[in-house]
Scaffold this active site. Structure first.
Site, mmCIF file in Angstrom:
data_model
loop_
_atom_site.group_PDB
_atom_site.id
_atom_site.type_symbol
_atom_site.label_atom_id
_atom_site.label_comp_id
_atom_site.label_asym_id
_atom_site.label_seq_id
_atom_site.Cartn_x
_atom_site.Cartn_y
_atom_site.Cartn_z
ATOM 1 N N ASP A 11 11.692 10.119 -13.320
ATOM 2 C CA ASP A 11 10.749 9.609 -12.050
ATOM 3 C C ASP A 11 11.769 8.878 -10.997
ATOM 4 O OD1 ASP A 11 8.315 9.576 -10.556
ATOM 5 O OD2 ASP A 11 7.862 7.665 -11.289
ATOM 6 N N ASP A 126 9.193 15.184 -7.332
ATOM 7 C CA ASP A 126 10.074 13.798 -7.974
ATOM 8 C C ASP A 126 10.123 13.399 -9.277
ATOM 9 O OD1 ASP A 126 7.679 12.759 -7.797
ATOM 10 O OD2 ASP A 126 8.018 10.929 -6.879
ATOM 11 N N GLU A 127 9.446 14.519 -10.225
ATOM 12 C CA GLU A 127 9.577 13.789 -11.658
ATOM 13 C C GLU A 127 9.482 15.398 -12.427
ATOM 14 O OE1 GLU A 127 5.484 12.597 -13.117
ATOM 15 O OE2 GLU A 127 5.665 11.738 -11.123
#
Length: 391
Positions: A11, A126-127
């Site tokens: 993350d 974003d992960e």
DNA sequence: TCTGGGGTCCTAGGACCC
DNA sequence: TCTGGGGTCCTAGGACCC
């Protein structure tokens, strides 16, 4: 014996905000909030410094997309209305969102991870989840640490992301996706947290039930009403009680999740199911009085959607619309066509029929257009032209 | 000073077919 | 005429996530 499956959840730390800080290093350490439209762009001044908009001067309907850690300390968080946030953190700097830039950094960090782990599950900008189990060295012991191999791999991934982007990330490594998602949050920012089932009672059970991905505001409130606040309390509930309260499917899942059990694989390929475009108006519009303006926005949304489909190479069979009224009530209507399409004119016609099925007495704050039942456009072409002819 | 935009998945009823 | 069960598709809404 270490677990045979090692799943990492990576993350990026305060992703959008961190990308902005790379661009505007003078904002480091300050409360910064990202959100809203393009109106509050930083202005370059005669002396070469930049002038930034302050949250206190914002007016509109935007919400916070991300906030830096100093801003979070002032009690603002993503999803909060900017007007409300301005009351809590008037001196915070306000920056507009720049998705183009975030997507570029997203591609960069994923390319860096791919150098070490070629296949991973994309969970948005974003992960990602990475199955570390099969990577070289994952099952090794290092200096009497039976988990040393995966720990070193995770650290290597962090280092690679950092040098490729200048950004920090946090990684959780556990036997499954559910626990890794929780673990990546435990030591944020710049964290690396490795847990096994042996750590469940000590590290996971004290956390609030809302830490489990899949328990949202509604289920959290219902659990709270049953005096269940921590994951440990959830784990202590008889399975039968959860089934009775939450139904067979969700109840059983809650029980499994509380005990840290999850055998979902890391999905390294996925196809989109739907695409949509929607917009919230600056002021609520009325179907009759603002007919011309509404029609123009409607056409624009349809054209954007058709453009998205064509650019990405998809057609769809189910056209839908979404309306949100001034009281925030939301309705959807959809219509399935005989054949897939990505043509704006066809979409507009179908969406128009959907619109006719809605009572438009109330004022409207949001309008959206959606396409579902997606197929690759090339597959449709093959269906139309038939299979290649073989003599 | 309420509450963006883009998604996924699930449920549930009705239509329709076998 | 009544009584079934199963399967799939369509539509609407809602929970949840990033």
């Amino acid at each position: 014996m270490p677990p045979r499956r090692w799943i990492a959840h990576l993350d990026m730390d305060a992703f959008y905000a961190s990308v902005e800080l790379l661009r505007y290093p003078e904002l480091r350490g300050l409360p910064v909030v990202i959100g809203g439209g393009r109106r509050h762009q930083p202005q370059l001044q005669a002396d070469g410094t930049r002038r930034f908009a302050l949250l206190q001067h914002y007016s509109g309907r935007g919400v916070i997309t991300t906030a830096t850690y100093p801003a979070r300390d002032l009690g603002v968080h993503s999803g909060m209305g900017l007007m409300k946030a301005a009351l809590r953190a008037p001196q915070a700097v306000l920056l507009p969102v720049d998705f183009e830039r975030y997507r570029a950094y997203s591609r960069r960090f994923k390319a860096a991870v791919a150098e070490i782990a070629p296949a991973f599950e994309d969970r948005g900008i974003d992960e990602i989840y990475i199955d570390l189990s099969a990577l070289p060295g994952a099952q090794d012991s290092v200096a009497h640490d039976p988990c040393g191999g995966v720990r070193a791999l995770a650290q290597e991934i962090k280092n690679t992301v950092r040098s490729a982007t200048g950004l920090n990330c946090s990684i959780g490594v556990t036997p499954n996706k559910l626990l890794s998602k929780i673990a990546s949050d435990l030591d944020k920012p710049d964290g690396l947290t490795l847990l096994t089932h042996a750590d469940l009672a000590e590290r996971i059970w004290p956390l609030p039930v809302r830490s489990i991905k899949g328990i949202g505001p509604k289920s959290g409130a219902k659990l709270a009403a049953l005096a269940i606040h921590s994951i440990g309390e959830l784990a202590a509930m008889p399975r039968a009680t959860l089934l009775a309260e939450f139904g067979r499917s969700y109840g059983a899942w809650l029980h499994e999740a509380a005990h840290g059990r999850d055998d979902r694989p890391v999905q390294t390929h996925s196809e989109p199911v739907s695409m949509s475009r929607e917009t919230t108006f600056e002021v609520d519009l009325h179907a009759l009085r603002d007919r011309a303006e509404l029609g123009a926005i409607f056409s624009q949304l349809v054209e954007q959607l058709a453009g998205d489909l064509q650019r990405k190479g998809y057609i769809g069979r189910t056209v839908g619309i979404k309306l949100r009224f001034d009281d925030f009530a939301t309705v959807t209507r959809d219509l399935s066509l005989a054949h897939g399409t990505a043509e704006a004119s066809t979409i507009r016609l179908a969406a128009g029929l959907c619109l006719k099925r809605v009572d438009l007495a109330r004022r409207i704050r949001l309008l959206g257009v959606r396409m579902a039942g997606l197929q690759r456009a090339t597959a449709d072409l093959a269906a139309v032209t038939g299979p290649p002819h073989r003599p």
